[in-house]
Design a protein around this motif. Sequence first.
Motif, PDB file in Angstrom:
ATOM      1  N   ARG A  67       0.866  -1.172   0.000  1.00  0.00           N
ATOM      2  CA  ARG A  67       0.000   0.000   0.000  1.00  0.00           C
ATOM      3  C   ARG A  67       0.903   1.224   0.000  1.00  0.00           C
ATOM      4  O   ARG A  67       1.898   1.259   0.730  1.00  0.00           O
ATOM      5  N   TYR A  68       0.554   2.203  -0.808  1.00  0.00           N
ATOM      6  CA  TYR A  68       1.402   3.388  -0.897  1.00  0.00           C
ATOM      7  C   TYR A  68       0.545   4.637  -1.007  1.00  0.00           C
ATOM      8  O   TYR A  68      -0.605   4.600  -1.480  1.00  0.00           O
ATOM      9  N   GLY A  69       1.120   5.756  -0.556  1.00  0.00           N
ATOM     10  CA  GLY A  69       0.388   7.009  -0.605  1.00  0.00           C
ATOM     11  C   GLY A  69      -0.881   6.942   0.219  1.00  0.00           C
ATOM     12  O   GLY A  69      -0.968   6.240   1.228  1.00  0.00           O
ATOM     13  N   GLU A  70      -1.894   7.672  -0.225  1.00  0.00           N
ATOM     14  CA  GLU A  70      -3.148   7.713   0.516  1.00  0.00           C
ATOM     15  C   GLU A  70      -4.008   6.481   0.276  1.00  0.00           C
ATOM     16  O   GLU A  70      -4.651   5.978   1.197  1.00  0.00           O
ATOM     17  N   SER A  71      -4.022   5.986  -0.967  1.00  0.00           N
ATOM     18  CA  SER A  71      -4.915   4.861  -1.248  1.00  0.00           C
ATOM     19  C   SER A  71      -4.375   3.905  -2.304  1.00  0.00           C
ATOM     20  O   SER A  71      -5.091   3.029  -2.770  1.00  0.00           O
ATOM     21  N   GLY A  72      -3.110   4.067  -2.691  1.00  0.00           N
ATOM     22  CA  GLY A  72      -2.555   3.221  -3.733  1.00  0.00           C
ATOM     23  C   GLY A  72      -2.312   1.797  -3.263  1.00  0.00           C
ATOM     24  O   GLY A  72      -1.941   1.565  -2.109  1.00  0.00           O
ATOM     25  N   GLN A  73      -2.516   0.849  -4.162  1.00  0.00           N
ATOM     26  CA  GLN A  73      -2.260  -0.557  -3.863  1.00  0.00           C
ATOM     27  C   GLN A  73      -1.552  -1.192  -5.049  1.00  0.00           C
ATOM     28  O   GLN A  73      -1.900  -0.934  -6.197  1.00  0.00           O
ATOM     29  N   ALA A  74      -0.568  -2.004  -4.748  1.00  0.00           N
ATOM     30  CA  ALA A  74       0.179  -2.704  -5.795  1.00  0.00           C
ATOM     31  C   ALA A  74       0.302  -4.167  -5.417  1.00  0.00           C
ATOM     32  O   ALA A  74       0.516  -4.505  -4.255  1.00  0.00           O
ATOM     33  N   ASN A 103      10.224  13.794   0.253  1.00  0.00           N
ATOM     34  CA  ASN A 103       8.839  13.819   0.713  1.00  0.00           C
ATOM     35  C   ASN A 103       8.125  12.775  -0.131  1.00  0.00           C
ATOM     36  O   ASN A 103       7.498  13.086  -1.140  1.00  0.00           O
ATOM     37  N   LEU A 104       8.267  11.537   0.271  1.00  0.00           N
ATOM     38  CA  LEU A 104       7.886  10.404  -0.566  1.00  0.00           C
ATOM     39  C   LEU A 104       6.577   9.773  -0.112  1.00  0.00           C
ATOM     40  O   LEU A 104       6.219   9.853   1.073  1.00  0.00           O
ATOM     41  N   PRO A 105       5.863   9.134  -1.041  1.00  0.00           N
ATOM     42  CA  PRO A 105       4.675   8.387  -0.623  1.00  0.00           C
ATOM     43  C   PRO A 105       5.075   7.293   0.369  1.00  0.00           C
ATOM     44  O   PRO A 105       6.111   6.643   0.205  1.00  0.00           O
ATOM     45  N   LEU A 132       5.029  10.928  -8.081  1.00  0.00           N
ATOM     46  CA  LEU A 132       5.548   9.590  -7.796  1.00  0.00           C
ATOM     47  C   LEU A 132       4.414   8.599  -7.554  1.00  0.00           C
ATOM     48  O   LEU A 132       4.505   7.433  -7.951  1.00  0.00           O
ATOM     49  N   THR A 133       3.349   9.056  -6.937  1.00  0.00           N
ATOM     50  CA  THR A 133       2.194   8.178  -6.744  1.00  0.00           C
ATOM     51  C   THR A 133       1.586   7.791  -8.087  1.00  0.00           C
ATOM     52  O   THR A 133       1.219   6.629  -8.311  1.00  0.00           O
TER      53      THR A 133
END
Length: 515
Positions: free
Chosen positions: A161-168, A506-508, A473-474
């Motif tokens: 999970r990355y950022g606010e709502s990203g999923q990989a 300032n990364l996800p 980046l997101t």
Amino acid sequence: MRLSNELFAERLGIGVRTVAGWHQKPTLTPKSEMQQLLDTAYEQASAAVRARFAELVGEQPSEPAEPAFDSATTDQARAAAEQRLSADPHLGDALEWLDEHAGWEPGTSRRKVAARLATVDAQALRDRGVLRGKVSQRQVTQALTDYYGTNLAGHGLYSARYGESGQAATCILTRPEWLDLGTHLRTEADRLKLGQGATDAPTRLDGPATDAAVRRLAETLELGTRLVNMPLYRLRALDIERPNLGGTLGVAPFVHYALTMDLLEGELLDALASGAPTTPGQLPLRDQYLPDLAAVTALDDRLCAGGALALCAIARPSGWHGPADYVLLVQQRSGNVLNANRQLAVIPKGFHQPVTDLRADTPVGATLLREMEEELFGRDDIDNTIGDQRSADPMHPSRLSEPMQWLMTRPFGQRLWLECTGFGLNLVSGNYEFASLIVIQDEEFWDLYGGQIEANWESSNLRRYSTLDPELLTELLDDVTWSNEGLFAILQGIRTLAEIGGQRVNLPSVEWELK
């Protein structure tokens, strides 16, 4: 098409807000996933619709392309291919290897490849490449998850999970103790060793496997693809105890990989592109070479080739772009490479292989430094696809590029930092993947050599991103054209860089989990 936003969204299978956004911002470039949907809609549209579209954008309407056919040119190309079949020593190695492992009399594979070459349609191969390029990383991951399942104790498929709502999700098989390794490469912790005997993996080809190998060689000739039979390190055993990176390596010829395990990806992509089933029993090569997770992890019983790939972060001083940051480099792989072609990947990325010294070249850091020289700093002389290696020590300090010499004039770790961030086994072709992070910490490097960084022929383009731009980046992480190993490496790299980058980043946020 004269459709409303709602009807056009329904036709594409996307949200109405997305279509409305295109109307509001006509100069916006859709993401690659959306571009593929739009391309398909355009290709399926009538001639009248295409003509209206061309008029709106001020272009001539496109007509279906007629295949260009010049018998003289085709005959010349075929003659050149057959000449290469006879004269190219690397193809000779491949033919000899195929005869031996298929149990054929010497010369049989040459005759079979020549016969197949006469039936190869180059345009059909290019069309197939386009179709393969439209298969997304998510489709591949889902297909392989369905094929293998996840029933292997202690292991799981890497997701995050990355950022606010990203999923990989990826098809990288790993373990918790193989992640966040913190292994400082080019130190005592980087301790892969050459095993006694260093022999190739046992392989016997029959049925579909021999036909696929013959077809690969014929297509290589027709398309003029580079095939160089250099040795690869095969992983025979693994011994990871954080932060130490240990294991046993053997050596295998590249043609073994090219004619066996490397064919699994194409078989899968062709099935997905055509809508064919991808369940066990429907993929003959995968069923033979890598039928289940037990086979994936039985390293010494199969050919497990692989390599190292790294997210490269270069310190950049403050300037017109904003405050001091790191520049992150991402490549789109060329269609001319055998591995992960046309996909997004971190750079550098290369097979783990010896150059001139089987034992001294075993550390992962040795491969990453060599790939930096080749893929970023223009060292064509260490690209084994361009010419034979005649130097006794290609990485001798006197032969290094000017940027690398500058980095290495200080003790390792002051200007240049290499860290392995994770390890996994890629279900696409059974490869091992050492995900890593390269950090150039001295911002003077960017002023001196930033303009000299240029990707080699293995990339079709090179992109840069700021570590102070979490939104962009997101979006990059959302892209569906990532290779599985590339997505694994960038997620682990961002996760590590967020911890050590200080005010330059300032990364996800990235939180991994195994499924």
